[in-house]
Design an enzyme around this catalytic site. Structure first.
Site, mmCIF file in Angstrom:
data_model
loop_
_atom_site.group_PDB
_atom_site.id
_atom_site.type_symbol
_atom_site.label_atom_id
_atom_site.label_comp_id
_atom_site.label_asym_id
_atom_site.label_seq_id
_atom_site.Cartn_x
_atom_site.Cartn_y
_atom_site.Cartn_z
ATOM 1 N N HIS A 162 -9.465 -4.658 16.230
ATOM 2 C CA HIS A 162 -9.999 -5.506 15.151
ATOM 3 C C HIS A 162 -9.852 -4.840 13.779
ATOM 4 O O HIS A 162 -10.614 -5.120 12.869
ATOM 5 C CB HIS A 162 -11.474 -5.864 15.381
ATOM 6 N N SER A 283 6.273 -0.255 -10.660
ATOM 7 C CA SER A 283 5.894 -1.505 -11.303
ATOM 8 C C SER A 283 6.319 -1.430 -12.761
ATOM 9 O O SER A 283 6.277 -0.364 -13.380
ATOM 10 C CB SER A 283 4.387 -1.682 -11.201
#
Ligand code: ARG
Length: 465
Positions: A162, A283
């Site tokens: 999970h 970026s």
């Protein structure tokens, strides 16, 4: 529509007006099937030699066809070949040029053959080479993965369920899990290759041919295991392309899952691995960014490969026997699948072994989240508690730790005895991360000893390919 009769068509005999220019473009495949030119020529050579051996072509005609096809092949290689949309596809472009070069003998090449068995043969030949190239890159990726695993049989990280910390595992164990997925992919690829490797040549248009052809001879010359059984099936079957795309979709699904993990691990929040700069980009606005583009692009490309599988299934689902022109639509999805899978594997074969694990960060993460709680429960079982009671006791100890801000191994023996009197000093052996992984010492478990042996077995499997 033009009314001029077009004499350039190889099938123009029964037509009284030229093909509409738009229809010409709409139905042509030469823009993309020229990729199979080499296979088309190899197939034609095998066919011509067989025709010669049964006396349909003379030795002289064969020599001239061989010479002509060699010339065509050179022209294609050096880029001087004039591809023409009027000639529809790769097959008729090559045949027309051959006849232009050698005259009458060129017109005899298509004896006892149809473009229907020709194209089926070409795609199988093309895909067989593509499969061999893909198998090579897949093996390279697996080797790199296993090598990194073997170097990390004691590097502890959290194992997740999970996406919550579950139990500690070693990094090598996680990498070998990836390798198992890839091993199954390899098996599927080889299954696909085995079923694909039969020769449809000789099925002609759909029913076979009235010449005494030798299908075993052309099959052997082209490296096929044997000729296909049924002429109708031979020209209409594209199962091999669907099987390949199914292999590819599952492989890409695996690569996508690996991508997702690498992307998470490389984030500041996880910090489990560093990816080499040469695989990342920055970026244009945020100076601090280092983006994991390669796994992101691989994850993104999974979509188109899954889409191609659906395209081919849908293409085939309503086709009556035997050949239908719909089949021309098989090529672009297939070619793009091959290209995408090869690129993705190439990228990962370079990237995966270049991942650098941050051992301290991984270890810290494994320590957090009470990852050895199951070990404590197992310990209590060995000391006589039924597992459900042990589960309850450890749950209470964890709740206490959350309240006090302590980790399980930080609790003193008196506190632990307070939860269960059966606890003794040796409890601390199982509460450590090393104790936890070492205890899972059986086939398939994460104990370093087991992971070392598993890496050896995985390498042996690769070596025997
Ligand atoms: N370009 C065609 C294809 O890709 C070749 C076979 C055409 N056969 C025909 N009868 N029109 O399927």
């Amino acid at each position: 529509m033009s009314n001029d009769k077009d004499t350039s068509k190889l099938w123009g005999g029964r037509f009284s007006e030229a093909t509409d220019a738009f229809v010409q473009r709409f139905t042509a495949s030469v823009g993309y099937d020229q990729r199979m030119a080499a296979e088309d020529i190899v197939g034609s050579l095998a066919h011509a030699r067989m025709l010669t051996s049964i006396g349909v072509l003379s030795e002289q005609e064969l020599v001239s066809i061989e010479g002509g096809l060699e010339q065509v092949s050179k022209e294609i290689e050096n880029g001087t070949f004039q591809w023409s949309i009027e000639l529809e596809d790769v097959h008729m472009n090559i045949e027309a040029r051959l006849t232009e070069l050698i005259g009458a003998a060129g017109k005899k090449l298509h004896t006892g053959r149809s473009r229907n068995d020709q194209v089926a043969t070409d795609i199988r030949l093309y895909l067989r080479s593509a499969i061999d190239a893909i198998a090579g890159e897949l093996t390279r990726l697996q080797r790199g993965t296993i090598t990194l695993a073997a170097a990390n049989t004691e590097t502890i990280m959290p194992g997740f369920t999970h996406l919550q910390t579950a139990q500690p595992v070693v990094f090598g164990h996680h990498l070998l899990a990836w390798n198992e997925m890839l091993e199954r992919d390899y098996g599927r690829l080889m299954d696909c290759r085995a079923r694909l490797n039969q020769s449809p040549l000789g099925a002609a248009a759909l029913a076979g041919t009235s010449y005494p052809i030798k299908r075993e001879q052309t099959a052997a010359a082209l490296g096929f295991d044997k000729p296909t059984e049924n002429s109708l099936d031979s020209v209409s079957d594209r199962d091999f392309a669907i099987e390949f795309c199914a292999f590819a979709a599952l492989l890409m699904t695996h690569l996508s899952r690996m991508s997702e993990e690498m992307i998470l691990w490389a984030s500041v929040q996880f910090g489990f691995i560093d990816l080499p700069d040469r695989f990342c980009t920055g970026s244009s606005i945020m100076p601090q960014k280092k983006n994991p583009d390669v796994p992101e692009v691989v994850r993104g490309k999974t979509g188109r490969v899954n889409g191609h599988l659906v395209s081919l299934l849908t293409l085939m689902k309503s086709q009556p026997l035997a050949y239908n022109k719909d089949n021309q639509e098989d090529k672009e999805p297939l070619f793009d699948t091959v290209d995408t899978v090869l690129d993705a594997l190439r990228a990962f074969a370079d990237l995966v072994p270049a991942m650098r694990p941050n051992e301290e960060t991984m270890r810290e993460a494994a320590r957090a989240g009470f990852s050895t709680a199951t070990d404590l429960a197992d310990y209590l079982v060995r000391r006589g508690l039924p597992f459900r009671d042990a589960h309850e006791v450890v749950g209470a100890a964890v709740a206490h730790c959350i309240e006090t801000g302590l980790d399980l191994p930080e609790l003193d023996i008196a506190t632990l005895k307070g939860f269960c009197p059966n606890v003794a000093e040796d409890v601390f052996d199982v509460l450590t991360l090393e104790g936890s992984v070492a205890a899972r010492n059986h086939l398939g478990g994460t104990a370093p000893e087991q992971v070392k042996a598993a890496a050896k077995r995985a390498t042996k499997r690769l070596d025997s390919r």
